[in-house]
Design a protein around this motif. Structure first.
Motif, PDB file in Angstrom:
ATOM      1  N   SER A 169      17.130  -2.991 -99.678  1.00 16.53           N
ATOM      2  CA  SER A 169      16.921  -4.431 -99.549  1.00 16.53           C
ATOM      3  C   SER A 169      15.587  -4.806-100.173  1.00 16.53           C
ATOM      4  O   SER A 169      14.594  -4.098 -99.983  1.00 16.53           O
ATOM      5  N   LEU A 205      13.519  -8.467-100.256  1.00 15.46           N
ATOM      6  CA  LEU A 205      13.460  -9.879 -99.904  1.00 15.46           C
ATOM      7  C   LEU A 205      12.187 -10.477-100.468  1.00 15.46           C
ATOM      8  O   LEU A 205      11.114  -9.862-100.422  1.00 15.46           O
ATOM      9  N   SER A 222      17.470  -7.849 -92.635  1.00 11.78           N
ATOM     10  CA  SER A 222      17.892  -9.236 -92.452  1.00 11.78           C
ATOM     11  C   SER A 222      16.802  -9.981 -91.690  1.00 11.78           C
ATOM     12  O   SER A 222      16.306  -9.490 -90.668  1.00 11.78           O
ATOM     13  N   VAL A 249      12.842 -17.410 -97.485  1.00 15.82           N
ATOM     14  CA  VAL A 249      13.144 -15.991 -97.678  1.00 15.82           C
ATOM     15  C   VAL A 249      14.417 -15.893 -98.502  1.00 15.82           C
ATOM     16  O   VAL A 249      15.457 -16.439 -98.125  1.00 15.82           O
ATOM     17  N   THR A 250      14.334 -15.182 -99.622  1.00 12.31           N
ATOM     18  CA  THR A 250      15.465 -15.038-100.531  1.00 12.31           C
ATOM     19  C   THR A 250      15.780 -13.565-100.735  1.00 12.31           C
ATOM     20  O   THR A 250      14.878 -12.763-100.997  1.00 12.31           O
ATOM     21  N   ASP A 251      17.047 -13.197-100.600  1.00 11.94           N
ATOM     22  CA  ASP A 251      17.473 -11.826-100.875  1.00 11.94           C
ATOM     23  C   ASP A 251      17.585 -11.661-102.389  1.00 11.94           C
ATOM     24  O   ASP A 251      18.445 -12.247-103.030  1.00 11.94           O
TER      25      ASP A 251
END
Length: 334
Positions: free
Chosen positions: A23, A25, A86, A103-105
């Motif tokens: 991940s 972010l 997450s 917050v952007t993935d």
């Protein structure tokens, strides 16, 4: 990819490459510092742009969610984790009264990999504009990577207690993969890409947290990972209740199996005929003389120097680091 034995040898003697960033972010906006400070159990509010901080992330009830590399830039903060991460931005913003944070993935738009080992500094040396020895631990540099014009970063971090560097490229894997870059660089100094078994053994030998295996069924204190948070915090953060937990009656400690493979996870551990704990994580032999494992043992058995047994195998409790580290003896540039 190198086999487990060759991969372990690379991590401890030359350089091993492995993927990072399940991940990624991106946190932006004037309130990003407050949100990151809440998500991460280690203090980050005083960290400056151009630096990296490693922190555990806890759920509201104190369970370990992820281990995060907090990459701090001028206009954004990147949260890079090897676990799926997450962040409930809306809930945190409402709780902390934050109005200017997003917050952007961006996982699909990045690739990340690490090069670790006593020769890793030599492997990545050509990426930095200045001398690689000037990149200090937890420092960040913008770099250029051959084969792409995409922005890229180099950070000096590590998980094996040898020298280590993170390569983070802001481009999808279809364009360029940081792991391919890292593996190629490691290969130039006699190493290569390593598998998870080799990496986990090298990490466990030096107390780097193994998420989630090390924490299954254990509190963060029982798992011996309180160093991944700031215990002196007086502000609120996710999972803060762990600071109020009483001292645990059992703790994790490393054990070796002289001349044998380590017992499997879950195997009961005995002192004589008395059960005193169990194997929490069993690591690969990786071509070494002795097996290696992490065991959760009742007080007062979680101390070095005790002879125990499990599954018919003799065990010895040991302190960590449990290996002689080349990087502690040979400076960069030697």
């Amino acid at each position: 990819m190198l086999d487990t034995t060759a991969g372990y040898h690379a991590l401890r003697n030359t350089a091993g490459a492995h993927r990072r960033g399940a991940s990624v972010l991106s946190v932006t906006g004037p309130d990003r510092g407050a949100l990151v400070t809440y998500v991460c159990a280690k203090r980050t509010e005083f960290a400056q742009p151009g630096t990296v901080t490693e922190s555990i992330s806890l759920s509201s009830d104190g369970k370990v969610d992820a281990l995060i590399l907090v990459v701090i830039e001028d206009e954004r903060t990147l949260l890079v984790s090897d676990q799926i991460l997450s962040v409930d931005t809306q809930a945190i913003s409402a709780k902390l009264n934050l109005s200017q944070v997003s917050v952007t993935d961006v996982t699909a738009g990045f690739t990340a990999a690490s090069v670790e080992g006593p020769q890793s500094w030599r492997a990545v040396g050509g990426l930095a504009e200045d001398d690689i020895s000037s990149v200090l631990l937890n420092e960040l540099r913008s770099i250029s990577v051959q084969g792409t014009e995409a922005p890229a970063l180099l950070a000096r971090v590590g998980t094996t207690a040898e020298y280590g560097y993170l390569i983070l490229i802001e481009a999808p894997a279809s364009e360029i993969d940081a792991l391919d870059v890292a593996a190629g660089l490691a290969g130039e100094v006699g190493g290569g890409e390593v598998d998870q078994q080799a990496l986990n053994r090298a990490q466990a030998e030096v107390s780097h947290p193994l998420v989630p295996a090390q924490f299954n069924g254990l509190s963060i204190a029982e798992a011996g990972a309180l160093w991944t948070l700031s215990a002196d915090r007086d502000d609120d953060f996710s999972g803060r209740s762990v600071l109020d937990d009483p001292p645990p009656g059992r703790r994790l400690i490393a054990v070796t199996a002289p001349g044998s493979d380590a017992p499997e996870a879950g195997a009961p551990v005995f002192a004589g005929e008395t059960q005193v704990g169990r194997i929490q994580v069993s690591l690969a032999r990786a071509g070494q003389d002795d097996g290696f494992a992490l065991a959760v043992l009742d007080t007062p058995f979680h101390v070095p120097g005790l002879a125990l047994n499990a599954s018919g195998t003799e065990l010895l409790t040991v302190s960590r680091p449990a290996v002689d580290l080349i990087s502690w003896a040979e400076p960069i540039g030697s």
